[in-house]
Design an enzyme around this catalytic site. Structure first.
Site, PDB file in Angstrom:
ATOM      1  N   GLY A   1       0.829  -1.202   0.000  1.00 28.05           N
ATOM      2  CA  GLY A   1       0.000   0.000   0.000  1.00 28.05           C
ATOM      3  C   GLY A   1       0.857   1.242   0.000  1.00 28.05           C
ATOM      4  N   ASN A   2       0.265   2.385   0.304  1.00 23.15           N
ATOM      5  CA  ASN A   2       1.046   3.622   0.382  1.00 23.15           C
ATOM      6  C   ASN A   2       0.402   4.569   1.395  1.00 23.15           C
ATOM      7  OD1 ASN A   2      -0.853   5.508  -1.093  1.00 23.15           O
ATOM      8  ND2 ASN A   2      -0.593   3.887  -2.625  1.00 23.15           N
TER       9      ASN A   2
END
Ligand code: C5P
Length: 224
Positions: free
Chosen positions: A29-30
């Site tokens: 993810g980020n």
């Protein structure tokens, strides 16, 4: 009494990160907070648009009940939600930080560690902005975002062309008050017609209002 500028129009907005599962407990993810996308959905709604907000995992809620929120996890799910919503949309604003790669497959059980290293095989996720750009009809306006650390202008212009977008909003990373997680942003807008407009640091709500104002101007500008 004047009607709101976007009354009768539908706007599709993407927001937040995507989570690409590695196994039942891990993902790629980020750090996207979704703040810019939610602010854009609110601003479009305030101009009278019917808003569909497709968001990856965030802790946010839209400011108005009338905003239709579609929550998704992965890039593929975000892509599918956008492909089905896009035909009805006059405006699409892609502000999600979509993961560019996902694991080839998510392991069905938690991956156990071993004494040695491990390799994860990744494949590209669909480019949602580019897909909508290629499906775009003349009455539709498609906007995207760019976040670059080098050759910002060149990359933003390339994105405009490669993704067949009408407008790219460049987030300035030269400023610690702009970008991920913070409440403020500084932007430059690149238009298909070659125009560029720079705005200094503002709260994300104000940035969203400026972007929506810009879209309204372009949407109703006489076609040349
Ligand atoms: O190519 P890049 O990721 O830098 O482009 C950023 C823009 O493209 C953003 O508007 C982002 O929301 C959109 N995008 C997308 N789907 C992807 C990757 C990026 O819609 N898979």
């Amino acid at each position: 009494f004047r009607q709101l500028a976007l009354a009768g129009k539908t706007a599709l907005v993407t927001a937040g990160p995507t989570y690409e599962p590695i196994d039942p407990v891990r993902f790629i993810g980020n750090h996207s907070s979704g703040k810019m996308g939610f602010a854009l959905a609110n601003a479009l709604y305030l101009q009278g648009a019917a808003v569909q907000l497709v968001s990856g995992p965030t802790a946010l809620q839209p400011a108005y009940e009338g905003i239709e929120l579609i929550r998704v996890q992965t890039a593929q799910q975000m892509y599918e939600a956008c492909i089905s919503a896009f035909p009805a949309a006059a405006i699409a604003v892609m502000s999600a930080a979509v993961a560019d790669y996902r694991p080839v497959e998510a392991a069905p059980e938690k991956i156990k560690k071993t004494g040695s290293g491990m390799e994860l095989q990744l494949v590209k996720t669909p480019d949602i902005l580019q897909s909508l750009g290629s499906l775009k009809q003349p009455h539709q306006f498609v906007a995207g975002f760019a976040l670059e650390t080098t050759n910002e202008t060149e990359h933003a212009m390339q994105k405009l062309r490669n993704k067949n977008a009408d407008m790219i909003v460049l987030n300035s990373l030269r400023n610690k008050e702009a970008g991920f997680g913070v409440d403020t942003n500084a932007i430059t807008i690149f238009d298909k017609d070659g125009g560029t407009t720079t705005h200094g640091v503002m709260p994300k709500d104000a940035v969203a209002a400026v972007i929506v104002e810009h879209i309204i101007q372009k949407l109703y500008a006489p076609k040349v």
